[in-house]
Scaffold this motif. Structure first.
Motif, PDB file in Angstrom:
ATOM      1  N   MET A   1       0.850  -1.182   0.000  1.00 25.59           N
ATOM      2  CA  MET A   1       0.000   0.000   0.000  1.00 25.59           C
ATOM      3  C   MET A   1       0.890   1.239   0.000  1.00 25.59           C
ATOM      4  O   MET A   1       1.931   1.262   0.646  1.00 25.59           O
ATOM      5  N   SER A   2       0.465   2.266  -0.686  1.00 26.99           N
ATOM      6  CA  SER A   2       1.286   3.467  -0.828  1.00 26.99           C
ATOM      7  C   SER A   2       1.387   4.244   0.491  1.00 26.99           C
ATOM      8  O   SER A   2       0.539   4.131   1.383  1.00 26.99           O
ATOM      9  N   PHE A   3       2.423   5.043   0.567  1.00 30.56           N
ATOM     10  CA  PHE A   3       2.699   5.904   1.716  1.00 30.56           C
ATOM     11  C   PHE A   3       1.506   6.805   2.023  1.00 30.56           C
ATOM     12  O   PHE A   3       1.057   6.906   3.160  1.00 30.56           O
ATOM     13  N   VAL A   4       0.966   7.442   0.983  1.00 28.69           N
ATOM     14  CA  VAL A   4      -0.158   8.378   1.148  1.00 28.69           C
ATOM     15  C   VAL A   4      -1.424   7.637   1.582  1.00 28.69           C
ATOM     16  O   VAL A   4      -2.155   8.108   2.448  1.00 28.69           O
ATOM     17  N   SER A   5      -1.675   6.458   1.004  1.00 26.28           N
ATOM     18  CA  SER A   5      -2.855   5.673   1.380  1.00 26.28           C
ATOM     19  C   SER A   5      -2.794   5.262   2.839  1.00 26.28           C
ATOM     20  O   SER A   5      -3.803   5.309   3.551  1.00 26.28           O
ATOM     21  N   GLN A   6      -1.622   4.855   3.306  1.00 24.51           N
ATOM     22  CA  GLN A   6      -1.468   4.484   4.716  1.00 24.51           C
ATOM     23  C   GLN A   6      -1.786   5.656   5.627  1.00 24.51           C
ATOM     24  O   GLN A   6      -2.498   5.501   6.617  1.00 24.51           O
TER      25      GLN A   6
ATOM     26  N   LYS B   1       4.644   9.536  10.504  1.00 24.90           N
ATOM     27  CA  LYS B   1       5.377   8.792   9.471  1.00 24.90           C
ATOM     28  C   LYS B   1       6.717   9.465   9.172  1.00 24.90           C
ATOM     29  O   LYS B   1       7.727   8.788   8.985  1.00 24.90           O
TER      30      LYS B   1
END
Length: 146
Positions: free
Chosen positions: A1-6, A76
């Protein structure tokens, strides 16, 4: 899963759980600890034409969720630069300090506001710290499992 989605998913769910806690506590303690409503009142009670914004309007919700997502993004970034482990203790500590920051921000907003919302400040600040600890723990849960 992408950084932004997380960041987005963890921020949304952690904010939902924290807000649910505040609403439940508001109900049982018969006081207003509902952050989205308080945000609306802080921002819009200063305007001369207050009639178009109510405490239940969506503006406070948008701001509240945006801050929750930002809170996860900052975590993050801290995690990357300081190699912080994804432990529940870390979530607890991050939530605790986030709660202290929240208390400072709300206290300043109430102090400078010409007509601040009415609530029991001590209970509000205590629930704010506990709510942020809950936020930090839920955030960690989602970041560990996404």
């Amino acid at each position: 899963m992408s950084f932004v989605s997380q960041i987005f998913i963890a921020g949304i769910f952690a904010t939902i759980v924290m807000t649910f806690f505040s609403y439940v506590l508001s109900f049982f303690l018969k006081s207003n600890f509902k952050e989205p409503q308080i945000i609306n009142l802080i921002i819009f009670k200063t305007l001369k034409n207050q009639s178009y914004v109510k405490r239940h309007d969506i503006y406070g919700w948008i701001i509240h969720f945006a801050v929750g997502i930002l809170f996860v993004a900052v975590f993050k970034i801290i995690r990357i630069y300081f190699l912080v482990d994804l432990t529940y203790f870390t979530g607890f500590i991050y939530g605790f300090f986030g709660g202290i920051l929240g208390v400072i921000i709300y206290a300043l907003a109430f102090a400078v506001h010409p007509n601040p919302p009415v609530n029991n400040r001590i209970l509000f600040y205590c629930q704010l710290v506990v709510g942020h600890i809950i936020f930090g723990l839920v955030m960690l849960f989602f970041l560990r499992h996404l």
